[in-house]
Design a protein around this motif. Structure first.
Motif, PDB file in Angstrom:
ATOM      1  N   MET A   1       9.799  15.484   2.704  1.00 17.21           N
ATOM      2  CA  MET A   1       8.637  14.035   2.949  1.00 17.21           C
ATOM      3  C   MET A   1       8.464  12.906   2.417  1.00 17.21           C
ATOM      4  N   MET A   2       8.463  11.685   3.237  1.00 17.24           N
ATOM      5  CA  MET A   2       7.940  10.340   3.101  1.00 17.24           C
ATOM      6  C   MET A   2       6.783   9.827   2.299  1.00 17.24           C
ATOM      7  N   ASN A   3       6.882   9.321   0.626  1.00 16.12           N
ATOM      8  CA  ASN A   3       5.899   9.274   0.347  1.00 16.12           C
ATOM      9  C   ASN A   3       5.113   8.063   0.837  1.00 16.12           C
ATOM     10  N   LEU A   4       3.361   7.600   0.686  1.00 16.66           N
ATOM     11  CA  LEU A   4       3.283   7.163   1.982  1.00 16.66           C
ATOM     12  C   LEU A   4       3.050   5.457   2.377  1.00 16.66           C
ATOM     13  N   LEU A   5       3.737   4.824   1.120  1.00 15.18           N
ATOM     14  CA  LEU A   5       4.465   3.406   0.976  1.00 15.18           C
ATOM     15  C   LEU A   5       5.976   3.894   1.935  1.00 15.18           C
ATOM     16  N   GLN A   6       6.296   4.650   1.745  1.00 15.67           N
ATOM     17  CA  GLN A   6       7.776   4.890   2.940  1.00 15.67           C
ATOM     18  C   GLN A   6       7.584   4.917   4.471  1.00 15.67           C
ATOM     19  N   GLN A   7       6.197   5.527   3.934  1.00 12.86           N
ATOM     20  CA  GLN A   7       5.666   5.901   5.642  1.00 12.86           C
ATOM     21  C   GLN A   7       4.960   4.510   6.776  1.00 12.86           C
ATOM     22  N   ILE A   8       4.247   3.857   5.650  1.00 11.92           N
ATOM     23  CA  ILE A   8       3.841   2.385   6.364  1.00 11.92           C
ATOM     24  C   ILE A   8       5.175   1.972   6.655  1.00 11.92           C
ATOM     25  N   LYS A   9       5.930   1.197   5.783  1.00 11.91           N
ATOM     26  CA  LYS A   9       6.936   1.025   6.153  1.00 11.91           C
ATOM     27  C   LYS A   9       8.072   1.324   7.934  1.00 11.91           C
ATOM     28  N   HIS A  10       8.056   2.571   7.435  1.00 10.50           N
ATOM     29  CA  HIS A  10       9.139   2.795   8.704  1.00 10.50           C
ATOM     30  C   HIS A  10       7.845   2.834   9.379  1.00 10.50           C
ATOM     31  N   ARG A  11       7.077   3.128  10.149  1.00 10.47           N
ATOM     32  CA  ARG A  11       5.750   2.990  10.998  1.00 10.47           C
ATOM     33  C   ARG A  11       5.931   1.354  11.131  1.00 10.47           C
ATOM     34  N   ARG A  12       6.244   0.568   9.811  1.00 11.18           N
ATOM     35  CA  ARG A  12       5.783  -0.711  10.648  1.00 11.18           C
ATOM     36  C   ARG A  12       7.158  -1.490  11.332  1.00 11.18           C
ATOM     37  N   LEU A  13       8.222  -0.760  10.822  1.00 10.10           N
ATOM     38  CA  LEU A  13      10.097  -0.733  10.812  1.00 10.10           C
ATOM     39  C   LEU A  13       9.776   0.258  12.478  1.00 10.10           C
TER      40      LEU A  13
END
Length: 115
Positions: A1-13
């Motif tokens: 599972m991605m950490n929170l910062l990775q999730q934020i970046k993934h969502r933005r992309l």
């Protein structure tokens, strides 16, 4: 599972947004947003603001419900969210497969006052 910062970046992309776009969406400059995605430790109000700008919500998920939530999120997209409503007695009869969100945020049978 991605950490929170990775999730934020993934969502933005996923939304096809650039870091520059966050200024117009939430009032955070590209430099501030870039720093946050790279190594940030955002305050809760900043995190909620970013989530709103990414058409998302911040949610606390109990560990015992995490697998059920992940299964729904990874489903083939045929899941239709139920409208928000107060549970009635008929809801108690539903199976988990009928309502995977049933009891997600509940902690036993206690009410808000711990009774």
């Amino acid at each position: 599972m991605m950490n929170l910062l990775q999730q934020i970046k993934h969502r933005r992309l996923t939304l096809k947004l650039k870091q520059n776009d966050m200024l117009m969406r939430v009032g955070i400059s590209r430099q501030q947003y870039q720093r946050l995605e790279a190594k940030g430790n955002p305050r809760l109000d900043t995190l909620e603001l970013i989530a709103k700008g990414l058409n998302s919500d911040v949610m606390l998920i109990p560990k015992e419900k995490l697998n059920a939530v992940l299964a729904v999120l990874e489903s083939d997209g045929n899941y239709t969210p139920l409208p928000h409503k107060q549970p009635d007695h008929s809801d108690e009869q539903k199976k988990l497969s009928d309502d995977p969100w049933k009891g997600l945020l509940e902690d036993g049978d206690e009410d808000d006052n711990g009774n």
